[in-house]
Structures are given as structure tokens and as C-alpha cells.
Design an enzyme around this catalytic site. Structure first.
Site, PDB file in Angstrom:
ATOM      1  N   ASN A  36      26.112  19.524  23.924  1.00 30.63           N
ATOM      2  CA  ASN A  36      25.948  20.150  25.232  1.00 30.63           C
ATOM      3  C   ASN A  36      25.261  19.167  26.183  1.00 30.63           C
ATOM      4  O   ASN A  36      24.959  18.032  25.799  1.00 30.63           O
ATOM      5  CB  ASN A  36      25.159  21.461  25.102  1.00 30.63           C
ATOM      6  N   ARG A  37      25.001  19.622  27.391  1.00 29.40           N
ATOM      7  CA  ARG A  37      24.499  18.714  28.427  1.00 29.40           C
ATOM      8  C   ARG A  37      22.981  18.712  28.571  1.00 29.40           C
ATOM      9  O   ARG A  37      22.446  18.184  29.551  1.00 29.40           O
ATOM     10  CB  ARG A  37      25.130  19.079  29.777  1.00 29.40           C
TER      11      ARG A  37
END
Length: 222
Positions: free
Chosen positions: A28-29
Site C-alpha cells: 500500500n501507499r
């Protein structure tokens, strides 16, 4: 906010990585910025800070005791092993909700289509107070494209499900506002306090850090 001086604070940060094969994976970011900001401020306030760090885009100071992890399973194992010895746990890490079933130990060929089988990962935050009932637990809850009332509902649900003392909830589809939900533990009484912060009006990370640590410190005041 001097009352967390000398307290042992454990903070998880960054995003986990779930391998698909020997080179690819699901992540994920998450940058780790929020967790690091909280760690710095807690350190300044005199706390003994330990970090469990997944994948981040920020530089971690050597001042901190750092334990590196990659997967959600590693995050869970390290957290469960350490949390019994801490006064405060702040869970800012973006932990994957799913892991790959049947990970390949080689690179999967891209010559044909591929179906991936996923299974849910363990909910770390729901197990913290089973291990250490007296710990002060701070959770972060990210949702996507839901209403303010739904965000607050999700925060309150985490308080009920995991026993978190504070939940910071936000809608990552807009990154416009954060809701800080305090669950006050009063015998026989259930109290929630909601504070909403807009990114258009305030430096949100600074305010969330100060408000979160102020709430923690108030719990440890004489």
C-alpha cells in the site's frame, strides 16, 4: 504533557508487503510519516520509544530502537511478543487485510493470465488488550469514500471491538478531514468524544500528534 515521561511507548508504522512470488507482492501507499511524527514528539516528551517499522518512505533516526518487519505476519509476531512490556501502543501501520495463499518461491511467468487466492490476515489491534489489558491503545482507521457519520461509526466500532482508547479515522479518498475519537473508560459509562480536523484550515499532522499525545498524557496524570 509531562506525564508520559519514562513511559514505554511502542509505535508501528509503514505499510506491510505480502509476497506473491519471489519478486512481486501486494502493498500500500503508507509513508510512515504519521508514526514517525508521533515517535519524535513522544521522544521529546521523555518517553522510551520503540518502533516496529514496515515499508516507509521516511528516514528513521538512529535515536530510536527499531525493529524491521515486512509482512503482516511478521508485524503480528513482533507486536505480540513486545506489547506485554509496554505502557502505550500506537498502531499507525497500514497492515494488509489479506495475504496470498500458496506464495510461489520463484518468479511467476507473465506469459499467461493469473488468478490470486487471498485469505484474511490476523487483526492485530483486536488482540492487543488480550495480551496486555492495561496498555493504552491508540488505533488508526482508514476508510474510502464514506460519509462523516460512517467514519465515526467505524471509529466507535473499533473502540468496541478492540478496546482502543483513542481512534483516529479518516477517508483516504479525499484526505480532507480526520476524526479523532476518544473512548473514555468510566465504570458503568460509555463515552465517545469526536473531534474533526480539516486539512484546509490546520496543519493536520501537527494537530493530530499534539491532540493524541495530550489525550495519552492526560490518562497518566496524577
Amino acid at each position: 504533557m509531562i506525564f508520559i515521561r519514562g513511559k514505554k511507548v511502542l509505535i508501528s508504522l509503514g505499510g506491510t508487503f505480502e509476497p506473491l512470488d519471489s519478486v512481486r507482492g501486494i502493498t500500500n501507499r503508507s509513508s510512515g510519516k504519521m508514526g514517525l511524527a508521533l515517535a519524535k514528539q513522544a521522544y521529546i516528551m521523555g518517553a522510551d520509544v520503540t518502533l516496529i517499522v514496515a515499508h516507509v518512505s521516511v528516514e528513521i533516526s538512529p535515536l530510536f530502537n527499531v525493529i524491521r518487519v515486512e509482512t503482516s505476519k511478521e508485524m503480528a509476531e513482533v507486536t505480540f511478543d513486545l506489547v506485554k512490556d509496554f505502557d502505550i501502543f500506537i498502531s499507525t501501520a497500514a497492515i494488509s487485510d489479506f495475504e496470498v495463499v500458496g506464495r510461489k518461491n520463484k518468479k511467476i511467468s507473465s506469459e499467461s493470465s493469473l488468478s490470486i487466492n487471498l485469505k484474511p490476515t490476523i487483526k492485530i489491534i483486536r488482540n492487543i488488550k488480550k495480551i496486555n489489558p492495561d496498555i493504552f491503545l491508540v488505533g488508526f482507521k482508514a476508510e474510502f469514500n464514506i460519509t462523516r457519520d460512517e467514519i465515526i461509526y467505524c471509529a466507535r466500532k473499533q473502540i468496541n471491538d478492540a478496546g482502543t482508547d483513542i481512534v483516529v479515522a479518516n477517508d483516504v479518498s479525499t484526505i480532507v478531514s480526520f476524526n479523532l475519537c476518544f473512548g473514555l473508560c468510566i465504570p458503568g459509562v460509555s463515552v465517545n468524544i469526536i473531534c474533526e480536523f480539516s486539512l484546509f484550515t490546520i496543519p493536520f499532522i501537527a494537530v493530530l500528534v499534539v491532540c493524541t499525545l495530550f489525550a495519552i498524557a492526560a490518562t497518566f496524570s496524577p
